[in-house]
Structures are given as C-alpha cells and as structure tokens.
Design a protein around this motif. Sequence first.
Motif, PDB file in Angstrom:
ATOM      1  N   LEU A   6     -31.125 -55.248 -20.859  1.00 18.31           N
ATOM      2  CA  LEU A   6     -31.337 -56.434 -20.031  1.00 18.31           C
ATOM      3  C   LEU A   6     -31.126 -56.081 -18.560  1.00 18.31           C
ATOM      4  O   LEU A   6     -30.267 -55.269 -18.235  1.00 18.31           O
ATOM      5  CB  LEU A   6     -30.328 -57.525 -20.418  1.00 18.31           C
ATOM      6  CG  LEU A   6     -30.340 -58.007 -21.869  1.00 18.31           C
ATOM      7  CD1 LEU A   6     -29.158 -58.921 -22.126  1.00 18.31           C
ATOM      8  CD2 LEU A   6     -31.634 -58.726 -22.172  1.00 18.31           C
ATOM      9  N   GLU A  10     -31.113 -61.294 -16.108  1.00 27.20           N
ATOM     10  CA  GLU A  10     -31.092 -61.778 -17.494  1.00 27.20           C
ATOM     11  C   GLU A  10     -29.659 -61.873 -18.007  1.00 27.20           C
ATOM     12  O   GLU A  10     -29.300 -62.833 -18.686  1.00 27.20           O
ATOM     13  CB  GLU A  10     -31.905 -60.834 -18.393  1.00 27.20           C
ATOM     14  CG  GLU A  10     -33.397 -60.901 -18.150  1.00 27.20           C
ATOM     15  CD  GLU A  10     -34.161 -59.805 -18.887  1.00 27.20           C
ATOM     16  OE1 GLU A  10     -33.561 -58.750 -19.183  1.00 27.20           O
ATOM     17  OE2 GLU A  10     -35.358 -60.020 -19.152  1.00 27.20           O
ATOM     18  N   LYS A  11     -28.839 -60.885 -17.652  1.00 24.76           N
ATOM     19  CA  LYS A  11     -27.435 -60.910 -18.064  1.00 24.76           C
ATOM     20  C   LYS A  11     -26.711 -62.105 -17.444  1.00 24.76           C
ATOM     21  O   LYS A  11     -25.930 -62.787 -18.113  1.00 24.76           O
ATOM     22  CB  LYS A  11     -26.726 -59.612 -17.662  1.00 24.76           C
ATOM     23  CG  LYS A  11     -27.177 -58.407 -18.447  1.00 24.76           C
ATOM     24  CD  LYS A  11     -26.485 -57.159 -17.933  1.00 24.76           C
ATOM     25  CE  LYS A  11     -27.018 -55.911 -18.613  1.00 24.76           C
ATOM     26  NZ  LYS A  11     -26.416 -54.685 -18.071  1.00 24.76           N
ATOM     27  N   ARG A  14     -27.791 -65.258 -19.238  1.00 22.97           N
ATOM     28  CA  ARG A  14     -27.197 -65.359 -20.579  1.00 22.97           C
ATOM     29  C   ARG A  14     -25.709 -65.693 -20.499  1.00 22.97           C
ATOM     30  O   ARG A  14     -25.199 -66.450 -21.325  1.00 22.97           O
ATOM     31  CB  ARG A  14     -27.407 -64.063 -21.353  1.00 22.97           C
ATOM     32  CG  ARG A  14     -28.842 -63.892 -21.795  1.00 22.97           C
ATOM     33  CD  ARG A  14     -28.996 -62.709 -22.690  1.00 22.97           C
ATOM     34  NE  ARG A  14     -30.384 -62.538 -23.113  1.00 22.97           N
ATOM     35  CZ  ARG A  14     -30.759 -61.738 -24.081  1.00 22.97           C
ATOM     36  NH1 ARG A  14     -29.871 -61.029 -24.741  1.00 22.97           N
ATOM     37  NH2 ARG A  14     -32.035 -61.633 -24.397  1.00 22.97           N
ATOM     38  N   GLU A  17     -25.503 -69.317 -19.853  1.00 22.89           N
ATOM     39  CA  GLU A  17     -25.797 -70.028 -21.109  1.00 22.89           C
ATOM     40  C   GLU A  17     -24.549 -70.096 -21.977  1.00 22.89           C
ATOM     41  O   GLU A  17     -24.259 -71.139 -22.570  1.00 22.89           O
ATOM     42  CB  GLU A  17     -26.904 -69.308 -21.898  1.00 22.89           C
ATOM     43  CG  GLU A  17     -28.289 -69.488 -21.361  1.00 22.89           C
ATOM     44  CD  GLU A  17     -29.308 -68.630 -22.114  1.00 22.89           C
ATOM     45  OE1 GLU A  17     -28.990 -68.131 -23.231  1.00 22.89           O
ATOM     46  OE2 GLU A  17     -30.428 -68.460 -21.593  1.00 22.89           O
ATOM     47  N   LEU A  18     -23.820 -68.998 -22.062  1.00 26.50           N
ATOM     48  CA  LEU A  18     -22.600 -68.950 -22.859  1.00 26.50           C
ATOM     49  C   LEU A  18     -21.606 -70.005 -22.383  1.00 26.50           C
ATOM     50  O   LEU A  18     -21.056 -70.762 -23.185  1.00 26.50           O
ATOM     51  CB  LEU A  18     -21.969 -67.552 -22.790  1.00 26.50           C
ATOM     52  CG  LEU A  18     -20.656 -67.355 -23.543  1.00 26.50           C
ATOM     53  CD1 LEU A  18     -20.905 -67.431 -25.048  1.00 26.50           C
ATOM     54  CD2 LEU A  18     -20.031 -66.015 -23.187  1.00 26.50           C
ATOM     55  N   GLU A  21     -23.150 -73.639 -23.088  1.00 32.10           N
ATOM     56  CA  GLU A  21     -23.214 -74.009 -24.509  1.00 32.10           C
ATOM     57  C   GLU A  21     -21.832 -74.312 -25.074  1.00 32.10           C
ATOM     58  O   GLU A  21     -21.673 -75.257 -25.835  1.00 32.10           O
ATOM     59  CB  GLU A  21     -23.876 -72.880 -25.312  1.00 32.10           C
ATOM     60  CG  GLU A  21     -25.360 -72.750 -25.051  1.00 32.10           C
ATOM     61  CD  GLU A  21     -25.954 -71.472 -25.631  1.00 32.10           C
ATOM     62  OE1 GLU A  21     -25.221 -70.686 -26.267  1.00 32.10           O
ATOM     63  OE2 GLU A  21     -27.160 -71.254 -25.431  1.00 32.10           O
ATOM     64  N   ALA A  35     -19.323 -62.217 -25.464  1.00 31.20           N
ATOM     65  CA  ALA A  35     -20.622 -61.968 -24.806  1.00 31.20           C
ATOM     66  C   ALA A  35     -21.455 -60.893 -25.498  1.00 31.20           C
ATOM     67  O   ALA A  35     -22.664 -61.094 -25.691  1.00 31.20           O
ATOM     68  CB  ALA A  35     -20.416 -61.639 -23.333  1.00 31.20           C
ATOM     69  N   GLU A  38     -22.677 -62.610 -29.023  1.00 35.85           N
ATOM     70  CA  GLU A  38     -23.554 -63.787 -28.978  1.00 35.85           C
ATOM     71  C   GLU A  38     -24.746 -63.640 -28.031  1.00 35.85           C
ATOM     72  O   GLU A  38     -25.811 -64.188 -28.288  1.00 35.85           O
ATOM     73  CB  GLU A  38     -22.739 -65.020 -28.584  1.00 35.85           C
ATOM     74  CG  GLU A  38     -21.771 -65.452 -29.673  1.00 35.85           C
ATOM     75  CD  GLU A  38     -21.121 -66.797 -29.366  1.00 35.85           C
ATOM     76  OE1 GLU A  38     -21.681 -67.561 -28.540  1.00 35.85           O
ATOM     77  OE2 GLU A  38     -20.079 -67.077 -29.960  1.00 35.85           O
ATOM     78  N   LYS A  39     -24.557 -62.948 -26.914  1.00 32.01           N
ATOM     79  CA  LYS A  39     -25.612 -62.912 -25.898  1.00 32.01           C
ATOM     80  C   LYS A  39     -26.191 -61.527 -25.649  1.00 32.01           C
ATOM     81  O   LYS A  39     -27.080 -61.365 -24.815  1.00 32.01           O
ATOM     82  CB  LYS A  39     -25.080 -63.490 -24.573  1.00 32.01           C
ATOM     83  CG  LYS A  39     -24.695 -64.948 -24.663  1.00 32.01           C
ATOM     84  CD  LYS A  39     -25.906 -65.792 -24.978  1.00 32.01           C
ATOM     85  CE  LYS A  39     -25.519 -67.256 -25.155  1.00 32.01           C
ATOM     86  NZ  LYS A  39     -26.676 -68.069 -25.490  1.00 32.01           N
ATOM     87  N   ILE A  41     -24.916 -58.949 -24.148  1.00 30.73           N
ATOM     88  CA  ILE A  41     -24.541 -58.332 -22.877  1.00 30.73           C
ATOM     89  C   ILE A  41     -23.583 -57.192 -23.205  1.00 30.73           C
ATOM     90  O   ILE A  41     -22.595 -57.390 -23.896  1.00 30.73           O
ATOM     91  CB  ILE A  41     -23.847 -59.353 -21.944  1.00 30.73           C
ATOM     92  CG1 ILE A  41     -24.787 -60.533 -21.668  1.00 30.73           C
ATOM     93  CG2 ILE A  41     -23.416 -58.697 -20.648  1.00 30.73           C
ATOM     94  CD1 ILE A  41     -24.120 -61.696 -20.976  1.00 30.73           C
TER      95      ILE A  41
END
Length: 156
Positions: A6, A10-11, A14, A17-18, A21, A35, A38-39, A41
């Motif tokens: 990534l 993008e990192k 994300r 988003e973590l 959410e 991280a 789930e994502k 990273i």
Amino acid sequence: SKKKGLNVEEKRARMMELFFETKDVFQLKDLEKIAPKEKGITLMSVKEILQSLVDDGMVDTDRIGTSNYFWAFPSKALHARKRKLEELESQFAESSQKKEALQKSIEKSKIGREDTAERAALLKELATLRQKKEQLKTEIDKYRECDPDVVEEMRK
C-alpha cells in the motif's frame, strides 16, 4: 506475481477507517496489533502513519499517566471539513470582492486614456524628451570633472 504494498495515502485512509469504524480509543501497542490484521497495514509503518495523522490533526492524542492514547471520531472529521469549507468560502467571497473592486478601478483608469491621435502624439513626444534627457545627463557626466564645485571639493 508479488502483491504490491500500500502507498502512504492508502495506509492513512485505512487507519482512519479503523478509527471511524470502531469509534474507540487506542494505545499504540493496540493499534500495532489490530491494524496489520484488519487493515493490512504493515507493523513497521503503523507508528509512522499514526504520527503523520496526528501531525495533520486528523487523529487526536493525549498522554494519560505513562500511556499515550489515540482517537478519531467521524464527527470531528465532519466538523473539520465544515470549518475548512466555511473558511474557503469566505476567502472566495473576499477574493471576488477584490476582483470586482480591481475591475472597477481598471474601468475608472481607462477613462481619459482612450487611444486617440493626440494621445499617441503626446506619448511619442514624451518618449523623445525622455531620451533627450538621458543624453543630456550622460553629457553632463562627461564634464563633471571640470565642474568648479567638484574641483573645489577635490582641493579641500
């Protein structure tokens, strides 16, 4: 073929988003566990990405006791965007007013400067007089050594 990693943006997305959410507060060690799973990273870049988000004001951080806590809620991001939008709109309005004022100033300046034969002749005469002035200045500079005032100054 190898899977491409990534990029930084993008990192960052994300990571945000973590936070959005889960709507939870984390310590760095918790994020380093969550991280990567789930994502996606990488563990090595979690701290770096988190620090860049903190530096940009997208993630809040606070030191409580000996621990650092990190959090970001969707409502804060919304408020930040609204504030930025209002700021940009006010700058736009200000710039529009300046533009209108400058347009009016230009129109006002054009009055009396219409291109006429008389104006063209006067401009031409002005240019020749300026050129003559320069020539006379250079001629005076040539004879400056013979100026009685300069000679008297040199004697003193």
